[in-house]
Design a protein around this motif. Sequence first.
Motif, mmCIF file in Angstrom:
data_model
loop_
_atom_site.group_PDB
_atom_site.id
_atom_site.type_symbol
_atom_site.label_atom_id
_atom_site.label_comp_id
_atom_site.label_asym_id
_atom_site.label_seq_id
_atom_site.Cartn_x
_atom_site.Cartn_y
_atom_site.Cartn_z
ATOM 1 N N TYR A 165 14.373 -24.268 17.303
ATOM 2 C CA TYR A 165 14.971 -23.419 18.334
ATOM 3 C C TYR A 165 15.318 -22.096 17.665
ATOM 4 C CZ TYR A 165 18.241 -21.967 22.048
ATOM 5 O OH TYR A 165 18.905 -21.298 23.057
ATOM 6 N N LEU A 166 14.807 -21.004 18.227
ATOM 7 C CA LEU A 166 14.967 -19.696 17.589
ATOM 8 C C LEU A 166 15.449 -18.681 18.608
ATOM 9 C CD1 LEU A 166 14.382 -18.365 14.778
ATOM 10 C CD2 LEU A 166 12.174 -17.674 15.731
ATOM 11 N N TYR B 242 22.216 -24.694 23.779
ATOM 12 C CA TYR B 242 20.864 -25.074 24.197
ATOM 13 C C TYR B 242 20.008 -25.740 23.121
ATOM 14 C CZ TYR B 242 22.103 -22.253 28.200
ATOM 15 O OH TYR B 242 22.749 -21.770 29.294
ATOM 16 N N ALA B 243 20.290 -25.473 21.867
ATOM 17 C CA ALA B 243 19.430 -25.997 20.801
ATOM 18 C C ALA B 243 19.417 -27.523 20.769
ATOM 19 C CB ALA B 243 19.874 -25.450 19.452
ATOM 20 N N VAL B 244 20.577 -28.131 20.950
ATOM 21 C CA VAL B 244 20.654 -29.600 20.896
ATOM 22 C C VAL B 244 19.747 -30.211 21.962
ATOM 23 C CG1 VAL B 244 22.155 -31.599 21.239
ATOM 24 C CG2 VAL B 244 22.946 -29.658 19.870
ATOM 25 N N ARG B 245 19.810 -29.667 23.167
ATOM 26 C CA ARG B 245 18.975 -30.175 24.253
ATOM 27 C C ARG B 245 17.492 -30.061 23.894
ATOM 28 N NH1 ARG B 245 19.213 -32.499 29.560
ATOM 29 N NH2 ARG B 245 21.405 -32.229 29.095
ATOM 30 N N ALA C 141 30.194 -35.403 26.746
ATOM 31 C CA ALA C 141 31.102 -34.509 26.038
ATOM 32 C C ALA C 141 30.672 -33.058 26.098
ATOM 33 C CB ALA C 141 31.213 -34.952 24.583
ATOM 34 N N GLY C 142 29.722 -32.731 26.963
ATOM 35 C CA GLY C 142 29.272 -31.364 27.038
ATOM 36 C C GLY C 142 28.025 -31.268 27.885
ATOM 37 N N PRO C 143 27.371 -30.092 27.886
ATOM 38 C CA PRO C 143 26.165 -29.896 28.699
ATOM 39 C C PRO C 143 25.065 -30.909 28.411
ATOM 40 C CG PRO C 143 26.982 -27.804 27.856
ATOM 41 C CD PRO C 143 27.769 -28.878 27.171
ATOM 42 N N GLU C 144 25.054 -31.499 27.213
ATOM 43 C CA GLU C 144 24.002 -32.470 26.886
ATOM 44 C C GLU C 144 24.118 -33.744 27.717
ATOM 45 O OE1 GLU C 144 27.115 -32.815 23.514
ATOM 46 O OE2 GLU C 144 26.211 -31.241 24.732
ATOM 47 N N ALA C 145 25.244 -33.910 28.414
ATOM 48 C CA ALA C 145 25.399 -35.088 29.272
ATOM 49 C C ALA C 145 24.643 -34.937 30.591
ATOM 50 C CB ALA C 145 26.883 -35.325 29.568
ATOM 51 N N LEU C 146 24.195 -33.725 30.902
ATOM 52 C CA LEU C 146 23.475 -33.478 32.150
ATOM 53 C C LEU C 146 22.031 -33.963 32.049
ATOM 54 C CD1 LEU C 146 24.698 -29.809 32.787
ATOM 55 C CD2 LEU C 146 25.638 -31.909 33.777
ATOM 56 N N SER C 147 21.468 -34.345 33.191
ATOM 57 C CA SER C 147 20.055 -34.704 33.221
ATOM 58 C C SER C 147 19.215 -33.454 33.006
ATOM 59 C CB SER C 147 19.694 -35.332 34.574
ATOM 60 O OG SER C 147 19.677 -34.333 35.587
ATOM 61 N N HIS C 148 17.905 -33.646 32.837
ATOM 62 C CA HIS C 148 17.017 -32.504 32.588
ATOM 63 C C HIS C 148 17.100 -31.484 33.715
ATOM 64 C CE1 HIS C 148 13.590 -30.127 31.483
ATOM 65 N NE2 HIS C 148 12.899 -30.499 32.543
ATOM 66 N N TYR D 89 19.623 -17.490 24.751
ATOM 67 C CA TYR D 89 20.850 -18.247 24.990
ATOM 68 C C TYR D 89 21.459 -18.753 23.684
ATOM 69 C CZ TYR D 89 19.024 -18.276 29.732
ATOM 70 O OH TYR D 89 18.524 -17.902 30.946
ATOM 71 N N PRO D 90 22.773 -18.999 23.680
ATOM 72 C CA PRO D 90 23.459 -19.435 22.460
ATOM 73 C C PRO D 90 22.913 -20.758 21.928
ATOM 74 C CG PRO D 90 25.043 -18.787 24.146
ATOM 75 C CD PRO D 90 23.712 -18.849 24.823
#
Length: 219
Positions: A109-110, A97-100, A152-159, A92-93
């Motif tokens: 993250y690789l 995903y790396a920030v999460r 502000a993005g996908p990082e706002a979602l819960s696990h 995945y890009p």
Amino acid sequence: MADGKIRLLLADDHRIVREGLKQVLADAPEIEVRAEAVDGAQALQLVAQHGGEAGLDIALVDIAMPGRDGLDVLQALRRDWPKLPVLILSTYPERQYAVRCIKLGAAGYLNKSADPDDMIAAVRKVAAGGVYVTPTTAEALASAVGRGGAGAGPEALSHREYQVFRLLTSGHSVSDIGAQLQLAPNTVSTYRARILEKTGTRNDVELALYAERHAKGAG
């Protein structure tokens, strides 16, 4: 490390991927694949069998595995074996995903398409106690910090919402997601509704476009 060896656990549900990764890592004589897992549950079992950080120096974990995925494994390892560094592997890009993964405690993250030399460098750095971050990941982290990291993005979602989001935007159906995450379809539908609300999208097509936009760092 024991005798100068980097003792590694490799977790990926595709045998051909594991064989390819082992071939890449074989170019570094100090890296030794001590254990192989085909899913998240087996990965955690093998880490326990090896005594965590006492018998392993790094866990190389695929983010997308059936049952307990890489994010679940990462959280469990951070809780039970906090000194064992985890390097997340993904197709995945990075921006998406790396920030999460880094926020959950991954040491790096690789992307699976990374150059073999970069993969070896990442394993060496993480095993030595460092954090492996590509320029793209560093930029995504800086952007998330600049936004405050929420809303502000996908990082706002819960696990769990994030896991469902990842599978929805990869084209999986609600029933498929339920089977993979071991959730009732009604529960998955509830998470889907929350995800649509939080992302401001109305259906799976808009959600996929939203994911693509954020993967490119726009929006």
